[in-house]
Design an enzyme around this catalytic site. Structure first.
Site, PDB file in Angstrom:
ATOM      1  N   GLN A   1      -1.553 -20.030  98.256  1.00  0.00           N
ATOM      2  CA  GLN A   1      -1.665 -18.462  97.647  1.00  0.00           C
ATOM      3  C   GLN A   1      -0.704 -18.542  96.322  1.00  0.00           C
ATOM      4  O   GLN A   1       0.222 -18.718  96.241  1.00  0.00           O
ATOM      5  CB  GLN A   1      -0.708 -17.456  98.813  1.00  0.00           C
ATOM      6  CG  GLN A   1      -0.469 -16.043  98.376  1.00  0.00           C
ATOM      7  CD  GLN A   1       0.625 -15.534  99.036  1.00  0.00           C
ATOM      8  OE1 GLN A   1       1.653 -16.023  99.318  1.00  0.00           O
ATOM      9  NE2 GLN A   1       0.654 -14.284  99.046  1.00  0.00           N
TER      10      GLN A   1
ATOM     11  N   GLU B   1       0.998  -7.955 109.902  1.00  0.00           N
ATOM     12  CA  GLU B   1       1.864  -8.975 109.457  1.00  0.00           C
ATOM     13  C   GLU B   1       3.219  -8.366 109.301  1.00  0.00           C
ATOM     14  O   GLU B   1       4.305  -9.035 109.449  1.00  0.00           O
ATOM     15  CB  GLU B   1       1.516  -9.161 107.959  1.00  0.00           C
ATOM     16  CG  GLU B   1       0.265 -10.177 107.978  1.00  0.00           C
ATOM     17  CD  GLU B   1      -1.077  -9.450 108.107  1.00  0.00           C
ATOM     18  OE1 GLU B   1      -0.903  -8.234 108.058  1.00  0.00           O
ATOM     19  OE2 GLU B   1      -1.929 -10.321 108.520  1.00  0.00           O
TER      20      GLU B   1
HETATM   21  C1  LIG Z   1       9.546 -19.717 101.870  1.00  0.00           C
HETATM   22  C2  LIG Z   1       8.911 -19.097 100.747  1.00  0.00           C
HETATM   23  C3  LIG Z   1       7.721 -19.241 100.511  1.00  0.00           C
HETATM   24  C4  LIG Z   1       7.002 -18.653  99.348  1.00  0.00           C
HETATM   25  N1  LIG Z   1       5.610 -18.917  99.318  1.00  0.00           N
HETATM   26  C5  LIG Z   1       4.937 -18.369  98.461  1.00  0.00           C
HETATM   27  C6  LIG Z   1       3.608 -18.573  98.202  1.00  0.00           C
HETATM   28  O1  LIG Z   1       2.948 -19.173  99.037  1.00  0.00           O
HETATM   29  N2  LIG Z   1       2.724 -18.086  97.249  1.00  0.00           N
HETATM   30  C7  LIG Z   1       3.418 -17.183  96.467  1.00  0.00           C
HETATM   31  O2  LIG Z   1       2.912 -16.734  95.421  1.00  0.00           O
HETATM   32  N3  LIG Z   1       4.689 -17.030  96.674  1.00  0.00           N
HETATM   33  C8  LIG Z   1       5.733 -17.395  97.491  1.00  0.00           C
HETATM   34  N4  LIG Z   1       6.930 -17.193  97.782  1.00  0.00           N
HETATM   35  C9  LIG Z   1       7.422 -16.477  96.484  1.00  0.00           C
HETATM   36  C10 LIG Z   1       8.000 -15.276  97.019  1.00  0.00           C
HETATM   37  O3  LIG Z   1       6.895 -13.940  97.095  1.00  0.00           O
HETATM   38  C11 LIG Z   1       9.180 -14.482  96.063  1.00  0.00           C
HETATM   39  O4  LIG Z   1      10.217 -15.517  95.878  1.00  0.00           O
HETATM   40  C12 LIG Z   1       9.529 -13.252  96.372  1.00  0.00           C
HETATM   41  O5  LIG Z   1       8.407 -12.230  96.052  1.00  0.00           O
HETATM   42  C13 LIG Z   1      10.907 -13.151  95.499  1.00  0.00           C
HETATM   43  O6  LIG Z   1      10.481 -12.889  94.001  1.00  0.00           O
HETATM   44  P1  LIG Z   1      11.389 -13.767  93.293  1.00  0.00           P
HETATM   45  O7  LIG Z   1      11.758 -15.319  93.756  1.00  0.00           O
HETATM   46  O8  LIG Z   1      10.694 -14.083  91.775  1.00  0.00           O
HETATM   47  O9  LIG Z   1      12.718 -13.124  93.123  1.00  0.00           O
HETATM   48  P2  LIG Z   1      13.109 -11.948  92.083  1.00  0.00           P
HETATM   49  O10 LIG Z   1      12.072 -10.862  92.497  1.00  0.00           O
HETATM   50  O11 LIG Z   1      13.355 -12.244  90.802  1.00  0.00           O
HETATM   51  O12 LIG Z   1      14.486 -11.231  92.823  1.00  0.00           O
HETATM   52  C14 LIG Z   1      15.653 -11.833  92.558  1.00  0.00           C
HETATM   53  C15 LIG Z   1      16.862 -11.250  93.444  1.00  0.00           C
HETATM   54  O13 LIG Z   1      16.802  -9.777  92.900  1.00  0.00           O
HETATM   55  C16 LIG Z   1      16.558  -8.679  94.043  1.00  0.00           C
HETATM   56  N5  LIG Z   1      15.399  -7.822  93.663  1.00  0.00           N
HETATM   57  C17 LIG Z   1      14.529  -7.922  93.021  1.00  0.00           C
HETATM   58  N6  LIG Z   1      13.910  -6.671  92.654  1.00  0.00           N
HETATM   59  C18 LIG Z   1      14.862  -5.825  93.145  1.00  0.00           C
HETATM   60  C19 LIG Z   1      15.010  -4.426  93.105  1.00  0.00           C
HETATM   61  N7  LIG Z   1      13.899  -3.457  92.566  1.00  0.00           N
HETATM   62  N8  LIG Z   1      15.895  -3.635  93.934  1.00  0.00           N
HETATM   63  C20 LIG Z   1      16.802  -4.621  94.403  1.00  0.00           C
HETATM   64  N9  LIG Z   1      16.839  -5.830  94.339  1.00  0.00           N
HETATM   65  C21 LIG Z   1      15.707  -6.587  93.818  1.00  0.00           C
HETATM   66  C22 LIG Z   1      15.477  -9.658  94.912  1.00  0.00           C
HETATM   67  O14 LIG Z   1      15.656  -9.118  96.409  1.00  0.00           O
HETATM   68  C23 LIG Z   1      16.350 -10.917  95.021  1.00  0.00           C
HETATM   69  O15 LIG Z   1      17.427 -11.113  95.601  1.00  0.00           O
HETATM   70  C24 LIG Z   1       7.660 -17.821  98.656  1.00  0.00           C
HETATM   71  C25 LIG Z   1       8.894 -17.538  98.733  1.00  0.00           C
HETATM   72  C26 LIG Z   1       9.810 -18.204  99.881  1.00  0.00           C
HETATM   73  C27 LIG Z   1      11.173 -18.198  99.859  1.00  0.00           C
END
Ligand SMILES: Cc1cc2nc3c(=O)[nH]c(=O)nc-3n(C[C@H](O)[C@H](O)[C@H](O)COP(=O)(O)OP(=O)(O)OC[C@H]3O[C@@H](n4cnc5c(N)ncnc54)[C@H](O)[C@@H]3O)c2cc1C
Length: 383
Positions: free
Chosen positions: A123, A242
């Site tokens: 994905q 989901e």
């Molecule tokens: C085990 C695992 C598998 C994954 N697999 C996939 C995959 O196969 N394909 C894929 O596309 N992605 C995948 N991901 C990515 C996942 O979707 C993202 O990590 C997730 O959407 C968070 O985005 P980020 O890591 O960029 O963190 P950010 O969005 O940058 O967030 C950083 C921190 O800020 C907080 N935050 C952000 N916005 C807000 C808000 N508006 N209000 C309050 N707090 C906020 C978040 O909660 C987090 O604590 C995976 C992640 C994990 C951990």
């Protein structure tokens, strides 16, 4: 063709349980890592031969067509026996989108190959600047004759290094009035010079995630699913089941079982302070299971789930983390040891459980985002 929905819940549960207990290889039970396809290929072939790869898909596309009640039973039994999720992004994510929005030709081409795992999918949504705020994505796809030409980068792409195809969101109209518009959903083969995959090691030392780089990568325009520039609403439409599944109690229940085994083996139940903390997390697990049962009943009655379902994911993942933290503390100096710790008759991998719990509050919509949903849509607090 068997209509499983005609069976009583108890009979269906018995049938599924028996199949898993007799056919599922012992060495693959409760894996602590995401396996590569080669590791689980034999099991996949068995499931495929039985027609059980896609429990939720309509039978006309090779699925079991289970209703919500039967689907929950299927997944509960799978989790109870520690059956691996497998390489299921095809079945769980891109397949349902193709079924709902794809053309007949796309269905005929892609769906059987998803079931057989001839194509293995990952994905491609998240990017370095687009996670929780996914609509920020910048990877772009430009039409050039009969093809899209793609440039950009994805990150955290689970198992990309063991996938043949990626389904992705790409910006196809940079001038669209809002950032949610102008995004399209496209299917891209990964075996081409324009796609480079780099693995990212997790804390546990596994290579489960990847970065995926697109440098003039190409895919035929016929691999667009749904309408051009309308990928956002489509990709987001796949919630529903989901949302309850991701909050299922098994993660916390299994960890509590491990904690109990460890504590018994290590004589920790002689310590009243430990017993008090154990009781606290055990009650959290019970409370969560009761809440889960309420949402599951709602689904079984065919009722839509409200935004309050976000409570499930927050509660189960944070309880899971609390349990694994308590397990590390209970292990004292051994808590930092890699691999299973032998205590009494039990062997418990304390550190692996701790590592497994860490990312659960991030994926599937981070817990902060789930709390935002609760505060806005349930508590009606000002945004
Ligand atoms: C085990 C695992 C598998 C994954 N697999 C996939 C995959 O196969 N394909 C894929 O596309 N992605 C995948 N991901 C990515 C996942 O979707 C993202 O990590 C997730 O959407 C968070 O985005 P980020 O890591 O960029 O963190 P950010 O969005 O940058 O967030 C950083 C921190 O800020 C907080 N935050 C952000 N916005 C807000 C808000 N508006 N209000 C309050 N707090 C906020 C978040 O909660 C987090 O604590 C995976 C992640 C994990 C951990």
């Amino acid at each position: 063709m068997i209509d499983y929905n005609e069976m009583s819940d108890a009979d269906f549960r018995r049938k599924v349980r028996q199949f898993f207990e007799t056919e599922y290889p012992e060495k693959l039970r409760h894996l602590s890592h995401r396996p590569k396809f080669a590791e689980i290929e034999d099991w996949h072939r068995k499931l495929h031969a039985k027609g059980w790869v896609a429990p939720a898909w309509p039978s006309e596309y090779g699925g079991m067509e289970l209703n919500a009640a039967k689907l929950l039973i299927f997944y509960e039994e799978q989790q109870r026996w520690g059956v691996v999720r497998g390489r299921d992004m095809g079945v769980q994510m891109v397949g349902p989108l193709i079924i709902r929005f794809g053309t007949d030709a796309q269905k005929a081409h892609w769906l059987p190959r998803i079931l057989s795992c001839e194509d293995i999918w990952c994905q491609g949504y998240s990017e370095p600047g687009a996670g929780s705020d996914l609509a920020n994505l910048r990877t772009n796809a430009v039409i050039d004759g009969e093809e899209f030409v793609i440039n950009g980068q994805k990150i955290w792409t689970t198992m990309a290094h063991d996938s043949t195809h990626i389904f992705m969101l790409a910006r196809t109209d940079p001038k669209a009035p809002t950032k949610q518009q102008g995004i399209s959903f496209i299917l891209v083969p990964m075996d081409q010079p324009g796609v480079k995959v780099r693995t990212i090691a997790t804390l546990a030392g596994e290579t489960e995630f990847c970065e995926v780089f697109f440098d003039d990568a190409r895919t035929p325009c016929e691999n667009l699913v749904g309408e051009l520039n309308k990928g956002w609403t489509m990709a987001k439409s796949l919630l529903g089941f989901e949302r309850v599944f991701i909050g299922a109690p098994n993660l916390a229940q299994n960890a509590l079982g491990q904690l109990e085994s460890y504590a018994r083996g290590a004589g920790r139940f002689d310590d009243p302070a430990f017993c008090e903390r154990f009781a606290e997390v055990a009650l959290d697990v019970e409370d969560h299971a009761a809440l889960y049962a309420r949402f599951a009943d709602q689904l079984k009655r065919g009722e839509p789930l409200g935004p309050d379902v976000s409570m499930l994911k927050i509660w189960v993942t944070e309880t899971f983390q609390k349990i694994t933290e308590l397990m590390i503390e209970a292990a004292g100096p051994d808590g930092g040891t890699l691999g299973p710790l032998q205590v009494g008759n039990a062997a418990v991998d304390v550190l692996a459980a701790f590592y497994k719990a860490r990312p659960t509050t991030i994926y599937g919509g981070s817990n902060e985002i789930q709390r935002n949903i609760l505060s806005k849509a349930v508590l009606r607090l000002p945004g």
